[in-house]
Design an enzyme around this catalytic site. Sequence first.
Site, PDB file in Angstrom:
ATOM      1  N   PRO A   1       0.838  -0.946  -0.045  1.00 19.91           N
ATOM      2  CG  PRO A   1      -1.019  -1.586   1.399  1.00 19.91           C
ATOM      3  CD  PRO A   1       0.240  -2.191   1.081  1.00 19.91           C
ATOM      4  CB  CYS A   2       1.167   3.658  -2.251  1.00 20.51           C
ATOM      5  SG  CYS A   2      -0.146   4.237  -3.474  1.00 20.51           S
ATOM      6  CD  GLN A   3      -3.698   3.142   0.714  1.00 21.89           C
ATOM      7  OE1 GLN A   3      -2.322   2.614   0.740  1.00 21.89           O
ATOM      8  NE2 GLN A   3      -4.467   2.504   0.630  1.00 21.89           N
ATOM      9  CG  ASN A   4       0.216   6.001   5.296  1.00 26.39           C
ATOM     10  OD1 ASN A   4       0.258   4.685   5.378  1.00 26.39           O
ATOM     11  ND2 ASN A   4      -0.474   6.733   5.768  1.00 26.39           N
ATOM     12  CG  PHE A   5       5.109   5.729   0.533  1.00 31.94           C
ATOM     13  CD1 PHE A   5       6.182   5.838   1.771  1.00 31.94           C
ATOM     14  CD2 PHE A   5       4.788   4.344   0.482  1.00 31.94           C
ATOM     15  CE1 PHE A   5       6.665   4.959   2.237  1.00 31.94           C
ATOM     16  CE2 PHE A   5       5.284   3.392   1.139  1.00 31.94           C
ATOM     17  CZ  PHE A   5       6.631   3.701   2.054  1.00 31.94           C
TER      18      PHE A   5
END
Length: 299
Positions: A81-85
Amino acid sequence: MKKEIIVVSLFDGISCAQIALNKLGIKCIYYASEVDKFSIKCTQENYPNTIQIGDVSTVTRKSIDTLHMEKGIDLVIGGSPCQNFTSFGDKKGLDGKKSKLFFEYMRVLKELDPTYFLLENVGSMKHTYRDIISDMMGVEYVSINSNLFVPQHRRRLYWSNIPFEKDSLPTQTTQKTVQTDILENPTTKDPRYYYTVENKRKSFIPSSFNYKPEADRPIARPLKTLSMSYRAAVDNCYHVDYYPPGMTNLRKLTPIEYERLQGIPDNYTSCLSNSQRYKTIGNSFTVDVIEFLLAPIVN
């Protein structure tokens, strides 16, 4: 190459890695770790022999058939998952609730010890986090924009020990365009995809971050997970010859057109509602890129 390889796909989504393997003619025993019920439904509809093994945090050697572990895992693949990047996320990076699942990928990777591995993540990731991931994985990343293969701007980072040749990547953006290679022909007549005069006026008012809406782009902007949200709708809309009564001739992309922009076969996601189709496709790999990266496994 073995007649049949054993694959473990983490954060599998709708199994776009399996589509790529199928296009390469690679037969596989395919384990999928996924928690989204809609993604699982789509995968099982298209690949009913997929072995679902649940949440990545529960995946261990015991999740894999003993016989398959004895033969050895050939490939572990996943897009953590990439949401926090992302620039639109909370920027907590590897400390974020979603993006810290990268460490689960690493745990499984070490435990299964496959011949090959491939990890994908968002291209806007800060260099600090890129370096941490590169150090942990023991390989440098390669940045690939999907627009080398399909008419969609989608930059992603890939870490892999597969011996693909970077020099064999296309050097220029694809000659394909949304207008010539993606739009359904004849165009859909479903009025829900079309703008009213009022919606068209409101949608093309410039928003924050100096964002200027623009229709008819030959190379689409990145697909969003919720296509009917403001930015996604005006990012990718096109004028067509037909329009339903009471509507304009400007419309959003259909789910099939979303599939084409990701290299996914037409109607692959048709077992889902439209909202889930847009979401799952937007979260997926671009199949053509994964096919390129996996191609050396064939030899």
